[in-house]
Write an enzyme that holds these catalytic residues in place. Sequence first.
Site, short mmCIF file in Angstrom:
data_model
loop_
_atom_site.label_atom_id
_atom_site.label_comp_id
_atom_site.label_asym_id
_atom_site.label_seq_id
_atom_site.Cartn_x
_atom_site.Cartn_y
_atom_site.Cartn_z
N HIS A 64 12.84 -47.17 79.07
CA HIS A 64 13.18 -48.04 77.96
C HIS A 64 12.18 -48.97 77.76
O HIS A 64 12.08 -50.42 78.31
CB HIS A 64 14.21 -48.79 78.13
N ARG A 94 15.70 -44.40 73.67
CA ARG A 94 16.34 -45.47 72.22
C ARG A 94 17.19 -45.32 72.20
O ARG A 94 17.35 -45.91 71.59
CB ARG A 94 15.07 -45.33 71.06
N LYS A 95 18.07 -44.00 71.86
CA LYS A 95 19.37 -43.73 71.41
C LYS A 95 19.93 -44.70 70.62
O LYS A 95 20.56 -45.05 69.99
CB LYS A 95 19.79 -44.47 72.89
N PHE A 96 19.04 -43.32 69.16
CA PHE A 96 18.92 -43.98 68.11
C PHE A 96 20.61 -44.14 67.58
O PHE A 96 21.05 -43.17 68.06
CB PHE A 96 18.59 -43.45 67.62
N ALA A 97 21.08 -44.56 66.63
CA ALA A 97 22.08 -44.59 66.09
C ALA A 97 22.68 -45.11 64.85
O ALA A 97 23.66 -45.74 64.89
CB ALA A 97 23.27 -45.23 67.36
N ASN A 101 17.35 -43.81 57.29
CA ASN A 101 16.26 -44.60 56.72
C ASN A 101 15.99 -45.47 57.59
O ASN A 101 14.66 -46.05 57.88
CB ASN A 101 16.72 -45.30 55.33
N THR A 102 17.09 -46.05 58.08
CA THR A 102 16.81 -46.98 59.68
C THR A 102 15.58 -46.29 60.21
O THR A 102 14.97 -47.67 61.55
CB THR A 102 18.44 -47.77 59.78
N ARG A 242 17.14 -44.91 89.97
CA ARG A 242 16.99 -46.22 91.21
C ARG A 242 17.24 -45.33 92.42
O ARG A 242 16.72 -46.23 94.00
CB ARG A 242 18.32 -47.09 91.04
#
Length: 278
Positions: A64, A94-97, A101-102, A242
């Site tokens: 991350h 990254r978990k793009f959401a 385009n963004t 962890r």
Amino acid sequence: MSFPHLQTYDERAKKHTNKAARALLAVMEEKQSNLSVSVDVTKSKDFFDIIEAVGPHVCLIKTHIDVLEDFDATVIERLRELSERHKFLIFEDRKFADIGNTVALQYSKGIYKIADWAHITNAHAVPGPSIITGLASVGIPKDRGLILLAEMSSKGALTTGSYTEDAVRMARARRDFVIGFIAQHRMEGIGASDTDDIAEEDFLVLAPGVGLDVTGDAMGQQYRTPEQVVFESGCDVIIVGRGIYGKGENVDAREVLKQAQRYQVAGWEAYKKRVQHT
């Protein structure tokens, strides 16, 4: 329906068309490791102390990168050097959401330029197929792979039922770029119609929430053992954080190494039991 998880990683690597998927499976076979360590710490010294310790024992380092408080360009340079030296791939969690385009801009631009160094990244299915289109426009020319979030390991997660089915359908339509899922079970055949060709379907399943000593935490995380994840549920990669390095502050490299070896053995033994069980 296909049952790719009953084949060896080497056999599956030869069939994948995506370069990142082939590379990951090949590394897993070569290093006899299906362990990914999630390095979720805020200081670059701790970040690299952990990676130096676990590097020889993992197939994948999950980052991350945006939580590092002292990030600069040298972090990426050193991370790439360690990736080559210890033969592991890099997975930026990254978990793009966002819209296509963004996410294309987020993936390729800004201070992190994720597509330049992360072999694999991931995305939520919420925006629909356009998110894959946007990320693929950047990732495919660089031989990258995408993981979709189909299921999560946190208590009360909404990634169930029709959401999971739609995520798999989206992946099925873009097997050139989508190589698998964050999930808790196999995904082949999920949401398939009578006309879908799923005979050779093979999605990698990366499973978070893996622990040998605890079953949960105060923030809703739920843990299963490598035996449950790999042998019983058929997942391919165990993701551990962890459980290997504790709080991630002033890490004890010897203890981190010890725990990494412990999880590597447990994950690999579960895999061998799975493929020998056929």
